[in-house]
Structure formats: structure tokens, C-alpha cells
Design an enzyme around this catalytic site. Structure first.
Site, PDB file in Angstrom:
ATOM      1  N   MET A 170     -25.630  22.876  12.887  1.00  0.00           N
ATOM      2  CA  MET A 170     -24.167  22.925  12.933  1.00  0.00           C
ATOM      3  C   MET A 170     -23.591  21.816  12.065  1.00  0.00           C
ATOM      4  SD  MET A 170     -23.655  23.488  17.022  1.00  0.00           S
ATOM      5  CE  MET A 170     -24.778  24.546  17.958  1.00  0.00           C
ATOM      6  N   ASP A 224     -27.975  35.330  21.046  1.00  0.00           N
ATOM      7  CA  ASP A 224     -27.866  33.889  21.258  1.00  0.00           C
ATOM      8  C   ASP A 224     -26.575  33.593  21.996  1.00  0.00           C
ATOM      9  OD1 ASP A 224     -27.833  31.128  21.138  1.00  0.00           O
ATOM     10  OD2 ASP A 224     -27.997  30.993  18.969  1.00  0.00           O
ATOM     11  N   GLY A 225     -26.722  33.034  23.211  1.00  0.00           N
ATOM     12  CA  GLY A 225     -25.552  32.614  23.967  1.00  0.00           C
ATOM     13  C   GLY A 225     -25.521  33.165  25.370  1.00  0.00           C
ATOM     14  N   GLY A 226     -25.668  32.284  26.350  1.00  0.00           N
ATOM     15  CA  GLY A 226     -25.563  32.708  27.746  1.00  0.00           C
ATOM     16  C   GLY A 226     -26.702  33.576  28.222  1.00  0.00           C
ATOM     17  N   HIS A 272     -31.148  28.626  12.480  1.00  0.00           N
ATOM     18  CA  HIS A 272     -29.853  29.310  12.518  1.00  0.00           C
ATOM     19  C   HIS A 272     -28.804  28.389  11.906  1.00  0.00           C
ATOM     20  CE1 HIS A 272     -26.433  30.884  15.380  1.00  0.00           C
ATOM     21  NE2 HIS A 272     -26.208  31.198  14.114  1.00  0.00           N
ATOM     22  N   HIS A 303     -36.216  27.959  18.237  1.00  0.00           N
ATOM     23  CA  HIS A 303     -34.903  28.199  17.623  1.00  0.00           C
ATOM     24  C   HIS A 303     -34.216  26.869  17.362  1.00  0.00           C
ATOM     25  CE1 HIS A 303     -31.375  30.763  16.802  1.00  0.00           C
ATOM     26  NE2 HIS A 303     -30.659  29.803  17.368  1.00  0.00           N
ATOM     27  N   SER A 315     -33.908  27.377  22.435  1.00  0.00           N
ATOM     28  CA  SER A 315     -33.117  26.560  21.517  1.00  0.00           C
ATOM     29  C   SER A 315     -33.338  25.092  21.836  1.00  0.00           C
ATOM     30  CB  SER A 315     -31.629  26.890  21.657  1.00  0.00           C
ATOM     31  OG  SER A 315     -30.855  25.925  20.965  1.00  0.00           O
ATOM     32  N   MET A 325     -24.085  36.896  18.228  1.00  0.00           N
ATOM     33  CA  MET A 325     -23.657  35.777  19.058  1.00  0.00           C
ATOM     34  C   MET A 325     -22.940  36.317  20.289  1.00  0.00           C
ATOM     35  SD  MET A 325     -24.687  32.961  17.640  1.00  0.00           S
ATOM     36  CE  MET A 325     -23.823  31.896  18.815  1.00  0.00           C
ATOM     37  N   ASP A 328     -30.767  25.199  16.023  1.00  0.00           N
ATOM     38  CA  ASP A 328     -29.349  25.432  15.750  1.00  0.00           C
ATOM     39  C   ASP A 328     -28.807  24.339  14.837  1.00  0.00           C
ATOM     40  OD1 ASP A 328     -28.589  27.781  17.338  1.00  0.00           O
ATOM     41  OD2 ASP A 328     -29.158  26.571  19.065  1.00  0.00           O
ATOM     42  N   GLY A 386     -31.309  28.409  25.798  1.00  0.00           N
ATOM     43  CA  GLY A 386     -31.370  26.955  25.781  1.00  0.00           C
ATOM     44  C   GLY A 386     -31.411  26.397  27.185  1.00  0.00           C
ATOM     45  N   SER A 387     -30.251  26.345  27.817  1.00  0.00           N
ATOM     46  CA  SER A 387     -30.155  25.793  29.162  1.00  0.00           C
ATOM     47  C   SER A 387     -31.074  26.512  30.137  1.00  0.00           C
ATOM     48  CB  SER A 387     -28.702  25.894  29.659  1.00  0.00           C
ATOM     49  OG  SER A 387     -27.806  25.296  28.760  1.00  0.00           O
ATOM     50  N   GLY A 403     -21.239  26.909  18.582  1.00  0.00           N
ATOM     51  CA  GLY A 403     -20.833  25.507  18.517  1.00  0.00           C
ATOM     52  C   GLY A 403     -21.359  24.652  19.648  1.00  0.00           C
ATOM     53  N   PHE A 404     -21.551  25.238  20.827  1.00  0.00           N
ATOM     54  CA  PHE A 404     -22.008  24.469  21.976  1.00  0.00           C
ATOM     55  C   PHE A 404     -22.930  25.306  22.852  1.00  0.00           C
ATOM     56  CE2 PHE A 404     -17.902  22.631  20.863  1.00  0.00           C
ATOM     57  CZ  PHE A 404     -18.201  21.287  20.809  1.00  0.00           C
ATOM     58  N   GLY A 405     -23.888  24.648  23.492  1.00  0.00           N
ATOM     59  CA  GLY A 405     -24.740  25.327  24.454  1.00  0.00           C
ATOM     60  C   GLY A 405     -24.042  25.423  25.805  1.00  0.00           C
ATOM     61  N   GLY A 406     -24.626  26.249  26.681  1.00  0.00           N
ATOM     62  CA  GLY A 406     -24.147  26.326  28.051  1.00  0.00           C
ATOM     63  C   GLY A 406     -22.886  27.128  28.273  1.00  0.00           C
ATOM     64  N   MET A 418     -25.320  27.453  11.142  1.00  0.00           N
ATOM     65  CA  MET A 418     -23.894  27.607  11.476  1.00  0.00           C
ATOM     66  C   MET A 418     -23.123  26.623  10.609  1.00  0.00           C
ATOM     67  SD  MET A 418     -24.197  28.101  15.604  1.00  0.00           S
ATOM     68  CE  MET A 418     -25.789  27.269  15.744  1.00  0.00           C
TER      69      MET A 418
END
Length: 232
Positions: free
Chosen positions: A41, A177-179, A70, A37, A12, A141, A39, A199-200, A146-149, A72
Site C-alpha cells: 500500500m 480478499d477482505g473479511g 498485491h 499474500h 495476509s 476485493m 499487501d 489475515g485476522s 487499505g486496512f485489515g479487519g 495497491m
């Protein structure tokens, strides 16, 4: 895009250097990213603002693999054509973004793009049961968008597994997507996911001046996912 269920890593760019997107995109692709990817928003559907169609259009010349956009945003239907024209290869909309997700998928497919449908953590998997024949991908998800990390929500692993059974032999990707990191990648791969957004976990410690760090991060996530996926 030829369909296959091999593990794909989709970094991402929300975690990239915003002042140097072109070189960041080229760096992650050179280091083994399968997809890029993006994102999007709107500050309404999710509590953050990111990229409009002009930004996606600016990214397009730098993407040589596959640009996965993506959305959102809500409402989503009025903006589908703009993101298609900007150069998205896949457009994913949220089932929660409007009253007629079936129509949304039809609108995406009408642009000639691949169509994805996304599920927030609180949305049951049954919400996409009657949408699968129009979908090229379902995005689960594993954080609240809404936020990375953010921290991975483990209850979504069961949703991924149930979705995998629901899909059967249809050529539909399951994206997560996420974590996603080396600890969660094997868990979601075992459940049935094949496209992992990170992402991170991809961008940490690296830069366009040290792209080999991106490569190492991508490889370790892919190897972690494949290791457990092959063991089951």
C-alpha cells in the site's frame, strides 16, 4: 505453478507480527498455508503504507510456497519490475490504478511473473472482461482496500459468480480478499472463488510460539469453504 481450482488459503502477512516476519511466514507455511499474500500500500491509492520492494526482497528467502504480491499503488507500472526483482511469484495490480490496465498486465507478464488484476468493490466486473486473456488471476476485493479487519461486503458475492461465468474454462484463479472467515469462506467458494486471502482470521490467537493456532484457523477456513463448495 500448476493450475487447479482446489481451495487455497493465502494468509495476509499484514496481520502478522511486524517484528518477526521471517518466523511468521515459516509458521503459517508449516501450518498449511498454500500461498503467502503480501499487501503493498502506498498511502495514496489506499489510505495506508506498508511494504516496498526491499521488504518484499527480505520476505522472499522465507517463502517456500508461493508469494502473492498485491499492489495497491498508483501509478503501478513504474514499480512492476522492482517487485518482480524482489521475488514476487504473482503480481496483482488494480484495474483502477491507471488508464491502461491491459498494458499493466503485459508489463507484469514481461517480467516472467504470474499476472493478476484486482477490482475494488465499486468497480463492475465488466471492467476486466477484455483483460482476461492476459490474466492468471482476478482478485475481487470484498472490503474497500487499505486496512485489515474490515466487514465483508456481501454485494461482491454476485460479482464473484458473474466473474466465474465470464471466465468459463480458462485457467484463471478467482481470489477474494477482505473479511474472509469461516462464515464467508463457503459463500465465496460457492460463488466460484478458489484463492481465499485471510489475515485476522488466520493470525488471531496464535503466534510463532503457538503456531498450531494458525494451523487450526487455516484448517477451519479451508474446511468451511470446501464443505459448501462440495455440496453444490
Amino acid at each position: 505453478m500448476t493450475f487447479d481450482r482446489s481451495i487455497k488459503i493465502a494468509p495476509s502477512i499484514l496481520s502478522a507480527d511486524f517484528a518477526d516476519f521471517g518466523r511468521e511466514i515459516r509458521a503459517i507455511e508449516d501450518q498449511g498455508a498454500d500461498w503467502v499474500h503480501v499487501d503493498v500500500m502506498d498511502g495514496h491509492f489506499v489510505p495506508n503504507l506498508t511494504f516496498g520492494p526491499p521488504a518484499v526482497k527480505a520476505f522472499r528467502p522465507h517463502v517456500r510456497t508461493f508469494m502473492d504480491v498485491h499492489l495497491m499503488i498508483a501509478p503501478v507500472d513504474p514499480y512492476i519490475e522492482a517487485y518482480a526483482e524482489a521475488g514476487a511469484d504473482m503480481i496483482t495490480a488494480h484495474v483502477e490504478a491507471g488508464p491502461h490496465p491491459h498494458r499493466t498486465l503485459q508489463a507484469i507478464r514481461a517480467t516472467g511473473k504470474k499476472a493478476g488484476i484486482a477490482l475494488n468493490p465499486g468497480t463492475p466486473v465488466e471492467a476486466v472482461e477484455y483483460l482476461l486473456d492476459l490474466a492468471d488471476m482476478v482478485l475481487v476485493m470484498t472490503v474497500n482496500p487499505g486496512f485489515g479487519g474490515q466487514k465483508f461486503i456481501h454485494s461482491q458475492v454476485d460479482k464473484i459468480a458473474r466473474l466465474r461465468g465470464m471466465i468459463g474454462d480458462r485457467p484463471i484463479h478467482i481470489q477474494v480478499d477482505g473479511g474472509v472467515d469461516t462464515k464467508t469462506a463457503p459463500v465465496v467458494a460457492k460463488a466460484g472463488a478458489d484463492v481465499l486471502v485471510a489475515g485476522s482470521a488466520v493470525f488471531k490467537g496464535g503466534s510463532v510460539g503457538q503456531p498450531q493456532v494458525y494451523g487450526q484457523n487455516i484448517r477451519t477456513i479451508r474446511e468451511a469453504a470446501r464443505g459448501l463448495a462440495q455440496a453444490v
